[in-house]
Design a protein around this motif. Structure first.
Motif, PDB file in Angstrom:
ATOM      1  N   HIS A  42       8.315   0.664   6.850  1.00 22.05           N
ATOM      2  CA  HIS A  42       8.241   1.859   7.688  1.00 22.05           C
ATOM      3  C   HIS A  42       7.933   1.498   9.142  1.00 22.05           C
ATOM      4  CE1 HIS A  42       7.216   5.932   8.984  1.00 22.05           C
ATOM      5  NE2 HIS A  42       6.037   5.502   9.357  1.00 22.05           N
ATOM      6  N   ASN A  84      -1.780   7.816   6.223  1.00 25.70           N
ATOM      7  CA  ASN A  84      -1.410   6.593   5.496  1.00 25.70           C
ATOM      8  C   ASN A  84      -2.312   6.281   4.305  1.00 25.70           C
ATOM      9  OD1 ASN A  84       0.847   5.837   7.226  1.00 25.70           O
ATOM     10  ND2 ASN A  84      -0.710   5.441   8.790  1.00 25.70           N
ATOM     11  N   LEU A 116       3.310   7.114   7.590  1.00 24.19           N
ATOM     12  CA  LEU A 116       4.164   7.261   6.413  1.00 24.19           C
ATOM     13  C   LEU A 116       3.747   8.498   5.627  1.00 24.19           C
ATOM     14  CD1 LEU A 116       6.397   5.985   4.655  1.00 24.19           C
ATOM     15  CD2 LEU A 116       4.620   4.664   3.500  1.00 24.19           C
TER      16      LEU A 116
END
Length: 362
Positions: A21, A119, A101
């Motif tokens: 990512h 995250n 993310l």
């Protein structure tokens, strides 16, 4: 080209999925080679605490970064990955925020988003056995977590002081209301056994966030997982088991086994930043039963032949409707909200007029 030292950063929550990512984000705009990839461990009023996998540093945030976050209607959160570097005087500055993310956010009464954490992989939803046990509140936490794609784990604390009847009642209430696949762990938050019971959800490189009301035992559990009294803890009131906000700020801590845990204060107002799709995950039984309703557009109110009303506890259905109204309101434009308020006022005036007319007739 910025390189990611996976082994060093793994101790503060770096995972292979995050590597992919972040590399995709960095490929769009190559950063200055002098900048370092670090994680936000604490957020203060004017500074942040950054962790590079070895040590923590205090840093200030460039105004440009704060302006960009404000325009995106968000802010820095514990767990964010960022780029930072020291200036000529050795003072650290945060230069770039990297889109998380996963991101947990809640909304206030005006519909504005407030970041909680970023995250994380797992959410430990902590609730004390006894007066703190509240299934409606737990449903809100589940909606919050499902909207962020985290794995929820229910952690019932204070097993050392709860009676067998209280524990049995709590388990029965949960199994009647939630899917059997939802993980449930019952612990004494002060016992080392709690760390062993939660070990399957705290693998190396994983990040867990501890969520729950004040006095539920979040900081006590965090200290047990760390193996040291890092977080302040406080007593709860005897008559209702409510606690004060002993933990006043979110903070990230490294665990002996290589995982991270983010401790959080109790949320005074818990309004999930969840849409209707996220609510469907939290209320899967309602979505499933709705297929058997007599009318395709059944709202599960007073329609005849409603399979949902027949198969779901009234309290759970009321909570679902309330969360659904909040989610729909959060997606409204300013004009739509103004129109809704105008309709409410018009209905109120009409109700007052009818009541006045009845009094005059009588």
């Amino acid at each position: 080209m910025l390189t990611i030292d996976f082994e060093r950063l793994r101790s503060i929550g770096m995972t292979p999925a995050l590597v992919q990512h972040l590399l995709a984000l960095l490929a769009e705009d190559q950063p200055d080679p002098a900048q370092r990839l670090v994680r936000v461990a604490e957020v203060h009023r004017e500074t942040v605490t950054l962790h590079d996998g070895l040590a923590e540093s205090s840093a200030r945030v460039l105004p440009r970064v704060l302006r960009d976050l404000a325009e995106a209607e968000t802010g820095l959160a514990v767990g964010d990955w960022v780029l930072a570097q020291p200036d000529a005087h050795g003072a650290w500055w945060l230069h770039r925020h990297l889109t998380p993310l996963r991101h947990v956010a809640r909304r206030d009464a005006d519909g504005r988003r407030h970041p909680v954490v970023s995250n994380a992989d797992t959410a430990l939803l902590v609730m004390g056995l006894g007066d703190d046990f509240n299934l409606r509140r737990l449903e809100r936490y589940l909606a919050l977590v499902h909207a962020s794609d985290l794995v929820p784990v229910i952690v019932l604390t204070k097993a050392d002081v709860a009676s067998a009847a209280e524990i049995e009642s709590a388990i029965g209430g949960m199994r009647a209301r939630f899917a059997a696949s939802l993980p449930l762990v019952i612990v004494d938050a002060r016992s080392p056994d709690a760390a062993a019971q939660l070990a399957p959800y705290l693998g190396a490189g994983q990040t867990a966030v501890v969520l729950g009301s004040s006095g539920a035992g979040k900081s006590t559990l965090t200290n047990t997982l760390i193996g040291a009294a890092v977080q302040d803890t406080g007593a709860v009131r005897e008559h209702d088991s409510r606690g004060k906000h002993t933990t006043t700020a979110r903070s990230l801590h490294c665990l002996p086994g290589g995982a991270c845990v983010i401790d959080t204060p109790g949320l005074r107002a818990l309004r999930p930043d969840a849409d209707e799709a996220a609510l469907a995950l939290s209320f899967g039984d309602i979505e499933s039963l709705a297929l058997d309703c007599r009318f395709r557009d059944c709202r599960h109110g007073d329609e005849p032949g409603c399979a949902v009303r027949a198969g779901v506890a009234p309290d759970r259905l009321r909570n679902y409707h309330k969360l659904l109204r909040e989610a729909r309101r959060d997606t409204m434009t300013v004009l739509e909200r103004q129109q809704q308020v105008a309709q409410w006022k018009a209905r109120g005036r009409a109700g007052h007029a009818r009541a006045k007319a009845k009094r005059e007739v009588s």
